[in-house]
Enzyme design. Structure first.
Site, PDB file in Angstrom:
ATOM      1  N   GLU A 190      10.014   2.174  10.173  1.00  0.00           N
ATOM      2  CA  GLU A 190      11.019   3.202   9.831  1.00  0.00           C
ATOM      3  C   GLU A 190      10.299   4.529   9.949  1.00  0.00           C
ATOM      4  OE1 GLU A 190      14.215   2.863   9.101  1.00  0.00           O
ATOM      5  OE2 GLU A 190      14.151   0.686   9.286  1.00  0.00           O
ATOM      6  N   LYS A 192       0.878  -1.180   0.000  1.00  0.00           N
ATOM      7  CA  LYS A 192       0.000   0.000   0.000  1.00  0.00           C
ATOM      8  C   LYS A 192       0.909   1.222   0.000  1.00  0.00           C
ATOM      9  CE  LYS A 192      -1.805   3.012   1.962  1.00  0.00           C
ATOM     10  NZ  LYS A 192      -1.578   4.440   1.547  1.00  0.00           N
ATOM     11  N   CYS A 251      13.852  11.763   5.544  1.00  0.00           N
ATOM     12  CA  CYS A 251      13.764  11.346   6.951  1.00  0.00           C
ATOM     13  C   CYS A 251      15.064  11.623   7.694  1.00  0.00           C
ATOM     14  CB  CYS A 251      13.407   9.875   7.036  1.00  0.00           C
ATOM     15  SG  CYS A 251      14.465   8.820   6.054  1.00  0.00           S
ATOM     16  N   GLU A 270       9.355  16.867  14.029  1.00  0.00           N
ATOM     17  CA  GLU A 270       9.759  16.835  12.629  1.00  0.00           C
ATOM     18  C   GLU A 270       8.836  17.717  11.794  1.00  0.00           C
ATOM     19  OE1 GLU A 270       8.899  13.159  10.609  1.00  0.00           O
ATOM     20  OE2 GLU A 270      10.922  13.078   9.787  1.00  0.00           O
TER      21      GLU A 270
HETATM   22  P1  NAD Z   1       2.445   9.036   6.923  1.00  0.00           P
HETATM   23  O1  NAD Z   1       2.678   8.350   8.223  1.00  0.00           O
HETATM   24  O2  NAD Z   1       1.411  10.098   6.861  1.00  0.00           O
HETATM   25  O3  NAD Z   1       2.023   7.988   5.800  1.00  0.00           O
HETATM   26  C1  NAD Z   1       2.848   6.905   5.446  1.00  0.00           C
HETATM   27  C2  NAD Z   1       2.001   5.799   4.848  1.00  0.00           C
HETATM   28  O4  NAD Z   1       1.105   5.326   5.845  1.00  0.00           O
HETATM   29  C3  NAD Z   1       1.134   6.236   3.669  1.00  0.00           C
HETATM   30  O5  NAD Z   1       1.066   5.188   2.738  1.00  0.00           O
HETATM   31  C4  NAD Z   1      -0.225   6.445   4.317  1.00  0.00           C
HETATM   32  O6  NAD Z   1      -1.306   6.290   3.437  1.00  0.00           O
HETATM   33  C5  NAD Z   1      -0.210   5.328   5.349  1.00  0.00           C
HETATM   34  N1  NAD Z   1      -1.125   5.526   6.467  1.00  0.00           N
HETATM   35  C6  NAD Z   1      -1.480   6.681   7.065  1.00  0.00           C
HETATM   36  N2  NAD Z   1      -2.359   6.419   8.050  1.00  0.00           N
HETATM   37  C7  NAD Z   1      -2.575   5.097   8.085  1.00  0.00           C
HETATM   38  C8  NAD Z   1      -3.396   4.225   8.873  1.00  0.00           C
HETATM   39  N3  NAD Z   1      -4.159   4.685   9.831  1.00  0.00           N
HETATM   40  N4  NAD Z   1      -3.348   2.899   8.614  1.00  0.00           N
HETATM   41  C9  NAD Z   1      -2.561   2.405   7.648  1.00  0.00           C
HETATM   42  N5  NAD Z   1      -1.779   3.178   6.849  1.00  0.00           N
HETATM   43  C10 NAD Z   1      -1.777   4.508   7.073  1.00  0.00           C
HETATM   44  O7  NAD Z   1       3.868   9.570   6.452  1.00  0.00           O
HETATM   45  P2  NAD Z   1       4.195  10.408   5.155  1.00  0.00           P
HETATM   46  O8  NAD Z   1       3.757  11.813   5.401  1.00  0.00           O
HETATM   47  O9  NAD Z   1       3.713   9.698   3.945  1.00  0.00           O
HETATM   48  O10 NAD Z   1       5.795  10.317   5.126  1.00  0.00           O
HETATM   49  C11 NAD Z   1       6.605  11.178   5.822  1.00  0.00           C
HETATM   50  C12 NAD Z   1       7.162  10.487   7.047  1.00  0.00           C
HETATM   51  O11 NAD Z   1       7.873   9.325   6.675  1.00  0.00           O
HETATM   52  C13 NAD Z   1       8.160  11.346   7.780  1.00  0.00           C
HETATM   53  O12 NAD Z   1       7.903  11.291   9.165  1.00  0.00           O
HETATM   54  C14 NAD Z   1       9.496  10.690   7.460  1.00  0.00           C
HETATM   55  O13 NAD Z   1      10.490  10.925   8.422  1.00  0.00           O
HETATM   56  C15 NAD Z   1       9.124   9.266   7.369  1.00  0.00           C
HETATM   57  N6  NAD Z   1      10.126   8.516   6.606  1.00  0.00           N
HETATM   58  C16 NAD Z   1      11.008   7.718   7.284  1.00  0.00           C
HETATM   59  C17 NAD Z   1      11.993   7.024   6.592  1.00  0.00           C
HETATM   60  C18 NAD Z   1      12.998   6.154   7.312  1.00  0.00           C
HETATM   61  O14 NAD Z   1      13.765   5.475   6.642  1.00  0.00           O
HETATM   62  N7  NAD Z   1      13.034   6.154   8.624  1.00  0.00           N
HETATM   63  C19 NAD Z   1      12.069   7.157   5.212  1.00  0.00           C
HETATM   64  C20 NAD Z   1      11.160   7.973   4.550  1.00  0.00           C
HETATM   65  C21 NAD Z   1      10.180   8.652   5.265  1.00  0.00           C
END
Ligand code: NAD
Length: 488
Positions: free
Chosen positions: A248, A173, A282, A383
């Site tokens: 992550e 997803k 990230c 963040e």
């Molecule tokens: P997000 O948490 O909003 O969404 C990430 C994913 O989770 C998306 O596919 C979203 O649709 C899904 N999601 C959201 N709510 C959900 C739920 N209730 N149930 C199931 N799935 C759900 O994050 P984002 O805004 O897409 O990405 C940015 C974040 O990702 C930042 O915090 C960044 O630091 C982190 N990130 C971390 C790494 C790492 O390697 N540690 C790498 C890239 C991004």
């Protein structure tokens, strides 16, 4: 053509739904994709379950699975131009950055393709001749893979490649904001010969299309990359079925510059650390910790150069960085800056939406430097995931380490100093998963990637990236059984 890929078939959602994808750089329509609901995800889980329980994939020789991943790597290279373009249109990032990403993604498939067969088990010497004891590695089962929008296909590759290498089946997803390269990848997996039901794709919003992957009893492993709050919720949802969970999450990464650092290098890399991809990384070095005696000269030069960074769309070759992903995300970044200023930070550059040809149509936000920050400010602790650098002063090693470690996060960090021993001492005391010394951002697939503290759980990449996706089973065989006589 429909966009959901379930059980080897492309189809639309059970309840009709679509989503318009618009380029963050100018709002232009990139495409309209199918939007799944929870029912589609449950069907995809059932397909992945069948493919795992009955299919050939989990018992396919590891070397053959590895060969298939190598074929996928070749197909990614073949389609690099189309993939990079699609990634740039969905994310708004510069084409050249997307091109780097596709190279990284092909390397990731190659790395896990080679690793698949490299370590298949081990023999345990028990000292008893009639016993044959060994540990074998088996896939975990059905994996739910949920990925974010900042490096859409790269984050997907970091999950899909090890999951397949270890013999799992999966439901992916991706972020609802950036689906196109995930669709393309599924076509490549199909072309490479992944059997039906092994790789499944659902598109759509997290709470609808993603949530069943966390609490469904037929999902054995949940691997999530995204925000801390979402990760906490998913971990709680996964607890009911005691899934394996890999997370992550975010970072608020300290970039420590000592007074003895090479000035030009440290300024240059401090800019890259935080402003690459407009801070939507990230591991972005969003917290600059600069030694007191260097502070004024360093920040003056940094601000001078940050003010000159050119913003533009993916295909504008003069642009140095692009827009934020959405209007909502830009509003979040603006709110962090406003709060930081209210809490006493000093605005040195940026801080207001840019104007200029084309910029008003995209979600642009300029490189912003907030000086005179302190650890109690929310803009330092949380963040923002945008092009916002907070600057704190320190005096000496001990204070640098104390400030650097003073957040709930522990993803990455950097130390700039010409004193090698000091840099190593500080690196050893940073509670983060990756430390760069006199550098920022490079990674290699051979090394683990992941966070300490609340930046995550488990490791992607490196040999242990594969370990997340397999179980170690000990098999003890008595080759000369006879009654033991304990209860004779
Ligand atoms: P997000 O948490 O909003 O969404 C990430 C994913 O989770 C998306 O596919 C979203 O649709 C899904 N999601 C959201 N709510 C959900 C739920 N209730 N149930 C199931 N799935 C759900 O994050 P984002 O805004 O897409 O990405 C940015 C974040 O990702 C930042 O915090 C960044 O630091 C982190 N990130 C971390 C790494 C790492 O390697 N540690 C790498 C890239 C991004």
């Amino acid at each position: 053509m429909p966009d959901l890929y379930i059980d080897g078939t492309w189809r639309g959602p059970l309840d009709e739904g679509t989503r318009e994808i618009r380029c963050p750089a100018d709002g232009s329509l990139v495409g309209v994709v199918d939007e799944a609901g929870g029912k589609d995800t449950v069907e995809a889980v059932a397909a992945a379950r069948r493919a795992f329980d009955e299919g050939p994939w989990p018992t396919t020789p590891a070397a053959d699975r590895g060969d298939l991943l190598l074929r996928v790597a070749d197909l990614l290279v073949r389609d690099k131009d189309a993939l990079a373009r699609a990634e740039s249109l969905d994310t708004g990032k510069r084409l050249v950055e997307s091109e780097y990403d596709i190279d990284d993604i092909a390397n990731c498939f190659r790395y896990f393709g080679r690793l698949a067969a490299a370590e298949t088990g081990r023999v345990i010497e028990t000292g008893t001749p009639s016993v044959d004891s060994r540990v074998v590695y088996e896939p975990v089962g059905v994996c739910g893979l949920i990925t974010p929008w900042n490096y859409p296909l790269l984050q997907t590759a970091w999950k899909v490649a090890p999951a397949l290498a270890a013999g799992n089946t999966f439901v992916l997803k991706p972020s609802e904001l950036t689906p196109h390269t995930a669709i393309h990848l599924m076509r490549l997996l199909e072309e490479a010969g992944v059997p039906p039901g092994v790789a499944n794709l659902v598109l759509g919003a997290g709470p609808e299309a993603g949530a069943p992957l966390a609490d469904h009893p037929d999902v054995d492993l949940l691997s999530f990359t995204g925000g801390l709050g979402t990760g906490r919720g998913l971990m709680a949802a996964a607890a009911g079925t005691v899934k394996k969970v890999a997370l992550e999450l975010g970072g608020k990464n300290p970039n420590i510059v000592f007074a003895d650092a090479d000035f030009e290098t440290a300024v240059d890399m401090a800019l890259t650390a935080v402003f690459l991809h407009s801070g939507q990384v990230c591991s972005a070095g969003a917290r600059l910790l600069v030694e007191d005696t260097l502070h004024d000269r360093f920040v003056d030069e940094l601000v001078r150069r940050a003010s000159g960074i050119r913003l533009g769309g993916p295909f504008d070759e003069s642009a140095q960085t692009g827009p934020l992903i959405s209007a909502a995300h830009r509003a979040k970044v603006e709110a962090y800056v406003a709060k930081g200023l209210a809490e006493g930070a000093v605005l040195r550059c940026g801080g207001a939406r840019p104007t200029g040809p084309g910029l008003d149509r995209g979600f642009y936000y300029p490189p912003t430097v907030l000086d005179e920050c302190s650890g109690d400010m929310s803009v330092v602790q949380e963040e923002s995931f945008g092009p916002v650098l907070t600057v704190e002063r320190f005096s000496g090693e001990a204070e640098a380490v104390r400030l650097a470690n003073d957040t709930v996060y522990g993803l990455a960090g950097a130390v700039f100093s010409t004193d090698g021993a000091k840099a190593q001492r500080v690196a050893a005391r940073l509670r983060v998963g990756t430390v760069w010394i006199n550098d920022y951002h490079p990674y290699v697939p051979q090394a683990e990637w992941g966070g300490f503290k609340q930046s995550g759980l488990g490791r992607e990449l490196g040999p242990s990236g594969l370990a997340e996706y397999r179980e170690a089973k000990h098999i003890w065989r008595n080759t000369d059984p006879s009654p033991q006589g304990w209860f004779a």
